[in-house]
Design a protein around this motif. Sequence first.
Motif, PDB file in Angstrom:
ATOM      1  N   ILE A   1       0.857  -1.165   0.000  1.00 33.24           N
ATOM      2  CA  ILE A   1       0.000   0.000   0.000  1.00 33.24           C
ATOM      3  C   ILE A   1       0.900   1.224   0.000  1.00 33.24           C
ATOM      4  O   ILE A   1       1.806   1.335   0.826  1.00 33.24           O
ATOM      5  CB  ILE A   1      -0.930   0.008   1.237  1.00 33.24           C
ATOM      6  CG1 ILE A   1      -1.866  -1.207   1.183  1.00 33.24           C
ATOM      7  CG2 ILE A   1      -1.714   1.305   1.315  1.00 33.24           C
ATOM      8  CD1 ILE A   1      -2.669  -1.433   2.431  1.00 33.24           C
ATOM      9  N   ILE A   2       0.661   2.097  -0.965  1.00 35.20           N
ATOM     10  CA  ILE A   2       1.475   3.301  -1.104  1.00 35.20           C
ATOM     11  C   ILE A   2       0.602   4.525  -0.864  1.00 35.20           C
ATOM     12  O   ILE A   2      -0.465   4.654  -1.450  1.00 35.20           O
ATOM     13  CB  ILE A   2       2.123   3.357  -2.503  1.00 35.20           C
ATOM     14  CG1 ILE A   2       3.021   2.126  -2.703  1.00 35.20           C
ATOM     15  CG2 ILE A   2       2.898   4.656  -2.685  1.00 35.20           C
ATOM     16  CD1 ILE A   2       3.576   1.987  -4.086  1.00 35.20           C
ATOM     17  N   GLU A   3       1.051   5.391   0.036  1.00 31.51           N
ATOM     18  CA  GLU A   3       0.363   6.644   0.323  1.00 31.51           C
ATOM     19  C   GLU A   3       1.362   7.781   0.214  1.00 31.51           C
ATOM     20  O   GLU A   3       2.436   7.724   0.815  1.00 31.51           O
ATOM     21  CB  GLU A   3      -0.262   6.612   1.725  1.00 31.51           C
ATOM     22  CG  GLU A   3      -1.353   5.574   1.884  1.00 31.51           C
ATOM     23  CD  GLU A   3      -1.860   5.464   3.319  1.00 31.51           C
ATOM     24  OE1 GLU A   3      -1.361   6.203   4.200  1.00 31.51           O
ATOM     25  OE2 GLU A   3      -2.749   4.632   3.551  1.00 31.51           O
ATOM     26  N   ASP A   4       1.024   8.795  -0.563  1.00 29.93           N
ATOM     27  CA  ASP A   4       1.898   9.958  -0.770  1.00 29.93           C
ATOM     28  C   ASP A   4       3.300   9.532  -1.206  1.00 29.93           C
ATOM     29  O   ASP A   4       4.302  10.081  -0.747  1.00 29.93           O
ATOM     30  CB  ASP A   4       1.972  10.821   0.497  1.00 29.93           C
ATOM     31  CG  ASP A   4       0.628  11.396   0.889  1.00 29.93           C
ATOM     32  OD1 ASP A   4      -0.167  11.716  -0.029  1.00 29.93           O
ATOM     33  OD2 ASP A   4       0.370  11.516   2.101  1.00 29.93           O
ATOM     34  N   GLY A   5       3.381   8.526  -2.073  1.00 29.31           N
ATOM     35  CA  GLY A   5       4.658   8.081  -2.596  1.00 29.31           C
ATOM     36  C   GLY A   5       5.480   7.229  -1.648  1.00 29.31           C
ATOM     37  O   GLY A   5       6.608   6.856  -1.960  1.00 29.31           O
ATOM     38  N   GLU A   6       4.949   6.902  -0.484  1.00 30.75           N
ATOM     39  CA  GLU A   6       5.658   6.099   0.517  1.00 30.75           C
ATOM     40  C   GLU A   6       4.945   4.768   0.724  1.00 30.75           C
ATOM     41  O   GLU A   6       3.717   4.718   0.775  1.00 30.75           O
ATOM     42  CB  GLU A   6       5.701   6.822   1.875  1.00 30.75           C
ATOM     43  CG  GLU A   6       6.438   8.129   1.884  1.00 30.75           C
ATOM     44  CD  GLU A   6       7.929   7.948   2.074  1.00 30.75           C
ATOM     45  OE1 GLU A   6       8.329   6.982   2.758  1.00 30.75           O
ATOM     46  OE2 GLU A   6       8.683   8.772   1.544  1.00 30.75           O
ATOM     47  N   VAL A   7       5.707   3.700   0.866  1.00 33.13           N
ATOM     48  CA  VAL A   7       5.115   2.408   1.212  1.00 33.13           C
ATOM     49  C   VAL A   7       4.745   2.461   2.682  1.00 33.13           C
ATOM     50  O   VAL A   7       5.602   2.694   3.540  1.00 33.13           O
ATOM     51  CB  VAL A   7       6.102   1.246   0.945  1.00 33.13           C
ATOM     52  CG1 VAL A   7       5.501  -0.077   1.408  1.00 33.13           C
ATOM     53  CG2 VAL A   7       6.478   1.181  -0.519  1.00 33.13           C
ATOM     54  N   THR A   8       3.453   2.261   2.972  1.00 34.59           N
ATOM     55  CA  THR A   8       2.991   2.349   4.360  1.00 34.59           C
ATOM     56  C   THR A   8       2.611   0.989   4.938  1.00 34.59           C
ATOM     57  O   THR A   8       2.552   0.827   6.148  1.00 34.59           O
ATOM     58  CB  THR A   8       1.785   3.293   4.472  1.00 34.59           C
ATOM     59  OG1 THR A   8       0.736   2.811   3.633  1.00 34.59           O
ATOM     60  CG2 THR A   8       2.168   4.718   4.077  1.00 34.59           C
ATOM     61  N   ALA A   9       2.314   0.033   4.055  1.00 36.90           N
ATOM     62  CA  ALA A   9       1.946  -1.309   4.518  1.00 36.90           C
ATOM     63  C   ALA A   9       2.251  -2.309   3.409  1.00 36.90           C
ATOM     64  O   ALA A   9       2.330  -1.944   2.235  1.00 36.90           O
ATOM     65  CB  ALA A   9       0.469  -1.367   4.894  1.00 36.90           C
ATOM     66  N   VAL A  10       2.423  -3.565   3.820  1.00 35.24           N
ATOM     67  CA  VAL A  10       2.693  -4.629   2.851  1.00 35.24           C
ATOM     68  C   VAL A  10       1.849  -5.844   3.186  1.00 35.24           C
ATOM     69  O   VAL A  10       1.483  -6.073   4.341  1.00 35.24           O
ATOM     70  CB  VAL A  10       4.184  -5.037   2.819  1.00 35.24           C
ATOM     71  CG1 VAL A  10       5.060  -3.901   2.334  1.00 35.24           C
ATOM     72  CG2 VAL A  10       4.645  -5.518   4.167  1.00 35.24           C
ATOM     73  N   THR A  11       1.559  -6.629   2.145  1.00 37.74           N
ATOM     74  CA  THR A  11       0.907  -7.920   2.314  1.00 37.74           C
ATOM     75  C   THR A  11       1.844  -8.974   1.756  1.00 37.74           C
ATOM     76  O   THR A  11       2.398  -8.807   0.666  1.00 37.74           O
ATOM     77  CB  THR A  11      -0.443  -7.964   1.559  1.00 37.74           C
ATOM     78  OG1 THR A  11      -1.300  -6.960   2.109  1.00 37.74           O
ATOM     79  CG2 THR A  11      -1.110  -9.321   1.712  1.00 37.74           C
ATOM     80  N   VAL A  12       2.029 -10.039   2.506  1.00 39.51           N
ATOM     81  CA  VAL A  12       2.943 -11.110   2.123  1.00 39.51           C
ATOM     82  C   VAL A  12       2.171 -12.419   2.014  1.00 39.51           C
ATOM     83  O   VAL A  12       1.407 -12.765   2.914  1.00 39.51           O
ATOM     84  CB  VAL A  12       4.075 -11.264   3.169  1.00 39.51           C
ATOM     85  CG1 VAL A  12       5.013 -12.395   2.790  1.00 39.51           C
ATOM     86  CG2 VAL A  12       4.829  -9.965   3.350  1.00 39.51           C
ATOM     87  N   ASP A  13       2.372 -13.127   0.901  1.00 38.79           N
ATOM     88  CA  ASP A  13       1.807 -14.473   0.736  1.00 38.79           C
ATOM     89  C   ASP A  13       2.730 -15.425   1.483  1.00 38.79           C
ATOM     90  O   ASP A  13       3.854 -15.677   1.057  1.00 38.79           O
ATOM     91  CB  ASP A  13       1.726 -14.825  -0.740  1.00 38.79           C
ATOM     92  CG  ASP A  13       1.154 -16.209  -1.012  1.00 38.79           C
ATOM     93  OD1 ASP A  13       1.008 -17.013  -0.062  1.00 38.79           O
ATOM     94  OD2 ASP A  13       0.862 -16.495  -2.188  1.00 38.79           O
TER      95      ASP A  13
END
Length: 173
Positions: A1-13
């Motif tokens: 998840i990218i907000e304002d050009g920054e990665v703020t969260a990730v999802t991992v399989d």
Amino acid sequence: IIEDGEVTAVTVDMGEPILAPAAIPMILPGDKDRCVGETIELDGETFQVTAVSIGNPHAVIFMDNIEALDLPAVGPKFENWPIFPQKVNTEFVEVLSRTRIRMRVWERGAGETLACGTGACAAAVACMLNGLTDREIAIEARGGVLSVKWDENDNHVYMAGPAVTVFEGEYFY
């Protein structure tokens, strides 16, 4: 998840959970194809155990008031439990609702840790196998909150959480 050009969260399989005792590995009495809510004895006490591997072995123990647990005293007993020939990571889980749990982790070779991704996934799968939660839950650990979903369509476990900087440094050579 990218907000304002920054990665703020990730999802991992995180892949498919492994439930077969021999593949965890775990020595389970009887000829059972999984260890879900099994009553097993350790040092004269009985525990309800669900065993799951997410690439490494986990024993999930459900209890009330995990904050009162003397984990430094109890954790090593579980880690070195003879039914887990390669030792075991242990998650002590308190179910708060159908969509939220609290977890403390004892990792083999490390002791208590603030969080554990594979442990959170194992705890979530154990909750779902025991019918205690929905298929997507929030997991509170001392290091923060993760979201875990066990997808019925592809049998994969997906873990999501915040992406934050925990360290910066420079390498000189």
